[in-house]
Design a protein around this motif. Structure first.
Motif, PDB file in Angstrom:
ATOM      1  N   VAL A 169      27.909  34.829  43.339  1.00 23.65           N
ATOM      2  CA  VAL A 169      28.544  33.606  42.858  1.00 23.65           C
ATOM      3  C   VAL A 169      27.576  32.462  43.115  1.00 23.65           C
ATOM      4  O   VAL A 169      27.162  32.239  44.260  1.00 23.65           O
ATOM      5  CB  VAL A 169      29.891  33.343  43.569  1.00 23.65           C
ATOM      6  N   ASN A 170      27.199  31.777  42.049  1.00 27.06           N
ATOM      7  CA  ASN A 170      26.203  30.698  42.131  1.00 27.06           C
ATOM      8  C   ASN A 170      24.931  31.193  42.824  1.00 27.06           C
ATOM      9  O   ASN A 170      24.344  30.511  43.676  1.00 27.06           O
ATOM     10  CB  ASN A 170      26.788  29.487  42.867  1.00 27.06           C
ATOM     11  N   LYS A 171      24.546  32.444  42.481  1.00 28.22           N
ATOM     12  CA  LYS A 171      23.323  33.102  42.949  1.00 28.22           C
ATOM     13  C   LYS A 171      23.358  33.502  44.426  1.00 28.22           C
ATOM     14  O   LYS A 171      22.352  33.948  44.975  1.00 28.22           O
ATOM     15  CB  LYS A 171      22.083  32.226  42.680  1.00 28.22           C
ATOM     16  N   GLY A 172      24.512  33.356  45.056  1.00 25.88           N
ATOM     17  CA  GLY A 172      24.610  33.705  46.472  1.00 25.88           C
ATOM     18  C   GLY A 172      25.592  34.831  46.735  1.00 25.88           C
ATOM     19  O   GLY A 172      26.479  35.110  45.927  1.00 25.88           O
ATOM     20  N   ARG A 173      25.443  35.498  47.872  1.00 31.63           N
ATOM     21  CA  ARG A 173      26.371  36.545  48.285  1.00 31.63           C
ATOM     22  C   ARG A 173      27.691  35.921  48.725  1.00 31.63           C
ATOM     23  O   ARG A 173      27.709  34.854  49.340  1.00 31.63           O
ATOM     24  CB  ARG A 173      25.793  37.338  49.457  1.00 31.63           C
ATOM     25  N   VAL A 174      28.784  36.595  48.427  1.00 27.01           N
ATOM     26  CA  VAL A 174      30.103  36.149  48.870  1.00 27.01           C
ATOM     27  C   VAL A 174      30.929  37.369  49.246  1.00 27.01           C
ATOM     28  O   VAL A 174      30.577  38.504  48.927  1.00 27.01           O
ATOM     29  CB  VAL A 174      30.854  35.354  47.768  1.00 27.01           C
ATOM     30  N   ASP A 175      32.053  37.122  49.924  1.00 28.21           N
ATOM     31  CA  ASP A 175      32.977  38.171  50.308  1.00 28.21           C
ATOM     32  C   ASP A 175      34.008  38.357  49.200  1.00 28.21           C
ATOM     33  O   ASP A 175      34.210  37.465  48.366  1.00 28.21           O
ATOM     34  CB  ASP A 175      33.675  37.769  51.624  1.00 28.21           C
ATOM     35  N   VAL A 176      34.696  39.518  49.193  1.00 22.98           N
ATOM     36  CA  VAL A 176      35.725  39.770  48.172  1.00 22.98           C
ATOM     37  C   VAL A 176      36.877  38.772  48.266  1.00 22.98           C
ATOM     38  O   VAL A 176      37.601  38.547  47.303  1.00 22.98           O
ATOM     39  CB  VAL A 176      36.296  41.207  48.272  1.00 22.98           C
ATOM     40  N   ASN A 177      37.037  38.155  49.443  1.00 22.89           N
ATOM     41  CA  ASN A 177      38.117  37.185  49.637  1.00 22.89           C
ATOM     42  C   ASN A 177      37.773  35.789  49.131  1.00 22.89           C
ATOM     43  O   ASN A 177      38.620  34.900  49.175  1.00 22.89           O
ATOM     44  CB  ASN A 177      38.478  37.077  51.131  1.00 22.89           C
ATOM     45  N   TYR A 178      36.531  35.602  48.658  1.00 25.75           N
ATOM     46  CA  TYR A 178      36.095  34.283  48.192  1.00 25.75           C
ATOM     47  C   TYR A 178      37.018  33.771  47.093  1.00 25.75           C
ATOM     48  O   TYR A 178      37.368  34.509  46.166  1.00 25.75           O
ATOM     49  CB  TYR A 178      34.658  34.360  47.674  1.00 25.75           C
ATOM     50  N   ARG A 179      37.419  32.500  47.202  1.00 20.31           N
ATOM     51  CA  ARG A 179      38.276  31.864  46.197  1.00 20.31           C
ATOM     52  C   ARG A 179      37.394  31.153  45.176  1.00 20.31           C
ATOM     53  O   ARG A 179      36.627  30.247  45.526  1.00 20.31           O
ATOM     54  CB  ARG A 179      39.216  30.856  46.856  1.00 20.31           C
ATOM     55  N   LEU A 180      37.504  31.578  43.945  1.00 18.30           N
ATOM     56  CA  LEU A 180      36.682  31.013  42.878  1.00 18.30           C
ATOM     57  C   LEU A 180      37.075  29.565  42.581  1.00 18.30           C
ATOM     58  O   LEU A 180      38.234  29.187  42.731  1.00 18.30           O
ATOM     59  CB  LEU A 180      36.825  31.851  41.605  1.00 18.30           C
ATOM     60  N   MET A 181      36.087  28.782  42.145  1.00 13.29           N
ATOM     61  CA  MET A 181      36.323  27.389  41.785  1.00 13.29           C
ATOM     62  C   MET A 181      35.823  27.144  40.372  1.00 13.29           C
ATOM     63  O   MET A 181      34.849  27.778  39.923  1.00 13.29           O
ATOM     64  CB  MET A 181      35.621  26.449  42.765  1.00 13.29           C
ATOM     65  N   THR A 182      36.479  26.240  39.677  1.00 13.34           N
ATOM     66  CA  THR A 182      36.070  25.888  38.318  1.00 13.34           C
ATOM     67  C   THR A 182      34.600  25.505  38.317  1.00 13.34           C
ATOM     68  O   THR A 182      34.158  24.693  39.131  1.00 13.34           O
ATOM     69  CB  THR A 182      36.913  24.719  37.786  1.00 13.34           C
ATOM     70  N   GLY A 183      33.829  26.114  37.406  1.00 17.35           N
ATOM     71  CA  GLY A 183      32.403  25.821  37.310  1.00 17.35           C
ATOM     72  C   GLY A 183      31.524  26.840  37.999  1.00 17.35           C
ATOM     73  O   GLY A 183      30.305  26.881  37.755  1.00 17.35           O
TER      74      GLY A 183
END
Length: 319
Positions: free
Chosen positions: A53-67
């Motif tokens: 997400v935005n070229k970075g690693r995230v966890d499955v629990n990450y909450r997506l944001m508009t954009g």
């Protein structure tokens, strides 16, 4: 039965998140985008950093944001028959248990014995089953949760806007919840408000439990006696807060655990009731009252007690 056919996403996808998916968990977003991919596979590609997400690693629990820009790698999708995911008992419960539905949300009479979502070796829960029975639905999300062995009113949002509004109602204590519970023994009180803070913990066996502790979070439950039986008490429980296992822990703290509760109950008492034909924990989310997220009008939903529980209750010896 699985089929042998497979399809694949041929190239990396870069997906920009719109308002419709704002605040959605990454794993739920990917489950919708990659239909047919097992949840375990999705968790694996996120853990390995193949999803970014935005070229970075995230966890499955990450909450997506508009954009946000989500990178989705090429994933081979094994096409499976619908029966692979949805047992017939769950299919019947989902198709026949709709108490209310409009453009924004569904109120379902959840059956006992099924978790609200998959995980920990369970492929399909309520939400996964509903999504697979309604492949045309672009958005289906749980608004709140019920324990696996609890039956009754469960809300599923069909729109992001409805989910946000309903979450606000729950967060601001504007949703009145009423449960029916059968407590072991005769409870002498007619009515009692329990204020006992709850803390999540892990016991010696590694099982996650909740305990009453001053170090925990505030928790309040109103218990009201409905009927006394020779060896049990039927109560109405209304939780003001929504802590994990709140009613179950508060009932046990009163010295009258819920019949059939294997985690917080007493094994000898449970065995006695199992001998009478009880096969599950006697906790049922009977009623939900709140303002409609669009019209603002008060609405009330009631899930009837499952026939097996009602039949057993009718056979209990009243005082």
């Amino acid at each position: 039965m699985k089929t042998d056919s497979t399809t694949a996403s041929p190239t990396v996808q870069l997906v920009e998140i719109t308002e419709d998916n704002n605040d959605q968990r990454l794993d739920n977003f990917l489950l919708t985008r990659l239909k047919g991919v097992p949840k375990s596979r999705i968790y694996r590609i996120v853990r390995k950093g193949e999803v970014r997400v935005n070229k970075g690693r995230v966890d499955v629990n990450y909450r997506l944001m508009t954009g946000d820009i989500v990178r989705i790698p090429p994933v081979r999708v094994a096409e499976k028959t619908e029966q692979t995911f949805v047992p017939q008992t769950l299919r019947d419960a989902l198709q026949n248990g709709i108490l209310y539905e409009d453009e924004g949300f569904i109120v379902l009479n959840k059956p006992a014995g099924f978790p609200v979502h998959g995980g920990s070796g369970i492929d399909s829960g309520i939400i996964e089953g509903l999504r697979r029975l309604r492949p045309e639905a672009t958005f289906l999300e749980l608004v709140h949760r019920l324990d696996r062995d609890t039956s009754g009113c469960l809300i599923i949002a069909k729109k992001r806007s409805a989910l946000r509004k309903l979450h606000e109602l729950f967060r601001d204590d504007h949703v009145h919840k009423t449960y029916l519970a059968l407590l072991a023994g005769q409870w002498a009180r007619k009515k009692l408000i329990v204020n006992a803070p709850l803390l999540k913990n892990v016991n010696k066996g590694g099982e996650r439990i909740v305990v009453v502790s001053q170090a925990g979070k505030e928790a309040e439950t109103l218990f009201r006696r409905i009927k006394l039986f020779k060896s049990a008490t039927l109560v109405e429980a209304s939780p003001k807060t929504g802590r994990t296992h709140q009613i179950r822990v508060h009932a046990a703290w009163l010295g009258h655990p819920i019949v059939g509760d294997e985690r917080y109950g007493l094994s000898d008492i449970n065995k006695t009731f199992y001998g009478k034909g009880y096969k599950r924990m006697f906790l049922h989310a009977r009623e939900l009252t709140f303002e409609h997220p669009v019209t603002g009008k008060p609405i009330k939903f009631e899930a009837p007690l499952p026939p097996p529980l009602q039949d057993l209750l009718d056979r209990e010896e009243a005082v």
